[in-house]
Design an enzyme around this catalytic site. Structure first.
Site, PDB file in Angstrom:
ATOM      1  CB  SER A 104      -0.943   0.004   1.201  1.00 34.90           C
ATOM      2  OG  SER A 104      -0.228  -0.076   2.422  1.00 34.90           O
ATOM      3  CB  CYS A 105       4.520   1.860   0.332  1.00 30.85           C
ATOM      4  SG  CYS A 105       4.795   1.403   2.044  1.00 30.85           S
ATOM      5  CE1 TYR A 132       9.330  -2.754  -0.060  1.00 29.04           C
ATOM      6  CE2 TYR A 132       7.354  -1.427   0.219  1.00 29.04           C
ATOM      7  CZ  TYR A 132       7.976  -2.651   0.232  1.00 29.04           C
ATOM      8  OH  TYR A 132       7.253  -3.784   0.527  1.00 29.04           O
ATOM      9  CE  LYS A 136       7.473  -4.672  -2.737  1.00 24.53           C
ATOM     10  NZ  LYS A 136       7.500  -6.152  -2.910  1.00 24.53           N
ATOM     11  CG  HIS A 176       6.747  -2.567   8.502  1.00 23.68           C
ATOM     12  ND1 HIS A 176       7.098  -3.721   7.864  1.00 23.68           N
ATOM     13  CD2 HIS A 176       6.772  -1.594   7.558  1.00 23.68           C
ATOM     14  CE1 HIS A 176       7.325  -3.477   6.580  1.00 23.68           C
ATOM     15  NE2 HIS A 176       7.131  -2.187   6.371  1.00 23.68           N
ATOM     16  CE  LYS A 184       9.757   2.950  20.555  1.00 20.25           C
ATOM     17  NZ  LYS A 184       9.262   4.230  19.959  1.00 20.25           N
ATOM     18  CD1 TRP A 199      10.304   7.873  17.252  1.00 24.36           C
ATOM     19  CD2 TRP A 199      10.584   7.744  15.040  1.00 24.36           C
ATOM     20  NE1 TRP A 199      11.597   7.504  17.022  1.00 24.36           N
ATOM     21  CE2 TRP A 199      11.795   7.423  15.677  1.00 24.36           C
ATOM     22  CE3 TRP A 199      10.522   7.726  13.652  1.00 24.36           C
ATOM     23  CZ2 TRP A 199      12.939   7.078  14.961  1.00 24.36           C
ATOM     24  CZ3 TRP A 199      11.668   7.382  12.941  1.00 24.36           C
ATOM     25  CH2 TRP A 199      12.862   7.070  13.587  1.00 24.36           C
TER      26      TRP A 199
END
Length: 306
Positions: A104-105, A132, A136, A176, A184, A199
Site C-alpha cells: 500500500s506504500c 521502495y 513496487k 515496521h 519497545k 515518534w
C-alpha cells in the site's frame, strides 16, 4: 499445482508455508543462496528447470521508516531487480499464473482514503519510502502489461495493507511499527521505565492486518484465480491512530507507563487505509481481530526473541 514461493524465509513467506492450503500443492521455496532473484540468468535457469505452474512473489527488502530513510537506493534497486527478474523470467519460461505481492506504500501521499486500486500513479508518493514504492509500482505495472498483452498469461497483484505477525523481525530500527512497538514497550516494562516515546504526534492513522490472514487470502486467491481482479487491495477495512496502537499493545503487554511524543521525528502519511470494495466482492474477509493478532504476535516474540 507446483508453486514457486519467493521470500519463504520472510514474514509473509513463512506464514504462507505454515498455512494449511499449502498441503494441497507442491511448494518450491528456495533460500536466496539457492536462488538469488537479483541475478536474472540464475532466476531464469531455475524457473525453466522447475517449470512451476504458479509463482507467488513474496521476496523483498522491507523495513520501517528509518530503514527506508537510511537506504533508499537499496530499497528501490533490490526490490526492482528481484521483481523484474522473476516476472520476466516467468514470462519467458511460459509460467501462466503469477501472484505479485506489492504494498500500500504505492499509493499517493495525499490520496483520498480509503485508497482505491485505480489511484496508483495519480500523485506524489510519501518521501520516507519513495524508493521502495517506486519499485513496487514498476513490478505491478509490469504484471499488468503482461496480462494485457499475453493471451495465456495472467500475472496479478495483491496490495496488502501494513502487516504484522509471527516471524516478524521486532527491530527497533528496521521493523515496521507494530513489531517495533512490541519490542519497545516490552523492554520498557522489563526496565520499569516510566514513559515510552512515540515518534511524531501519534495521530497518523494506519491499517494493520495479521500476516496469517494474508496467507489465508492467498490460498483463497489461488482457488479463485480466474475471477480475481488484476490488482486487489487486501486489508481489514478500518484503521487506528499510532497512539491507539501503542495503547493496545501496552494493554496486551501489561505496561502502565505514560506516552510522550518526539515531534522532531517523521510521522509518515497522515492516513493509509485501503479500499476493500473489490475484496468484499471477491468474497474474502480477514478473521483475526487487532487485539488477538497482537496477543499472538507478542507470544511469538517472547518465545523466539532473546
Amino acid at each position: 499445482m507446483k508453486i514457486l514461493l519467493t521470500g519463504s524465509t520472510g514474514m509473509v513467506g513463512s506464514n504462507i508455508l505454515e498455512h494449511p492450503f499449502t498441503r494441497n500443492h507442491k511448494l518450491l521455496h528456495p533460500r536466496s543462496t539457492a536462488l538469488d532473484l537479483r541475478d536474472y540468468e540464475m532466476t531464469k535457469a531455475y524457473i525453466k528447470k522447475e517449470e512451476p505452474d504458479l509463482i507467488i512473489h513474496a521476496a523483498g527488502l522491507v523495513g520501517g521508516i528509518q530503514a527506508n530513510i537510511n537506504n533508499p537506493i537499496g530499497f528501490m534497486i533490490d526490490n526492482l531487480d528481484m521483481g523484474r527478474n522473476v516476472v520476466l523470467a516467468a514470462k519467458e519460461s511460459g509460467v501462466q499464473k503469477f501472484l505479485n505481492i506489492a504494498s500500500s506504500c504505492m499509493y499517493p501521499k495525499e490520496g483520498e482514503n480509503p485508497l482505491k486500486e485505480e489511484t496508483i500513479l495519480t500523485g506524489p508518493l510519501e518521501p520516507t519510502n519513495e524508493g521502495y514504492a517506486f519499485a513496487k509500482i514498476m513490478v505491478t505495472k509490469l504484471c499488468q502489461y503482461i496480462s494485457e498483452t499475453s493471451k495465456d498469461l495472467r500475472y496479478k497483484t495483491i496490495i496488502p495493507c501494513n502487516l504484522y505477525g509471527r516471524h516478524d523481525k521486532f527491530s527497533l530500527e528496521f521493523s515496521h511499527m507494530i513489531p517495533a512497538v512490541i519490542r519497545k514497550i516490552h523492554e520498557a516494562k522489563e526496565k520499569e521505565a516510566n514513559e515510552v516515546v512515540i515518534w511524531g504526534d501519534g495521530q497518523s492513522r494506519r491499517e494493520f492486518m495479521y500476516a496469517a490472514d494474508l496467507a489465508d487470502f492467498i490460498g483463497y486467491a489461488i482457488n479463485n484465480f480466474k475471477k480475481m481482479p488484476q490488482n486487489i487491495n487486501v486489508g481489514i477495512g478500518r484503521d487506528w491512530t499510532i497512539e491507539e496502537y501503542y495503547r493496545i499493545i501496552a494493554k496486551v503487554i501489561g505496561y502502565e507507563g505514560r506516552f510522550t511524543h518526539d515531534l522532531t521525528k517523521p510521522s509518515g502519511m497522515r492516513q493509509k487505509l485501503v479500499d476493500d470494495s473489490k475484496l468484499r466482492k471477491f468474497g474474502w474477509a480477514p478473521s483475526t481481530s487487532i487485539e488477538i493478532g497482537i496477543k499472538k504476535t507478542y507470544e511469538y516474540f517472547k518465545k523466539t526473541i532473546k
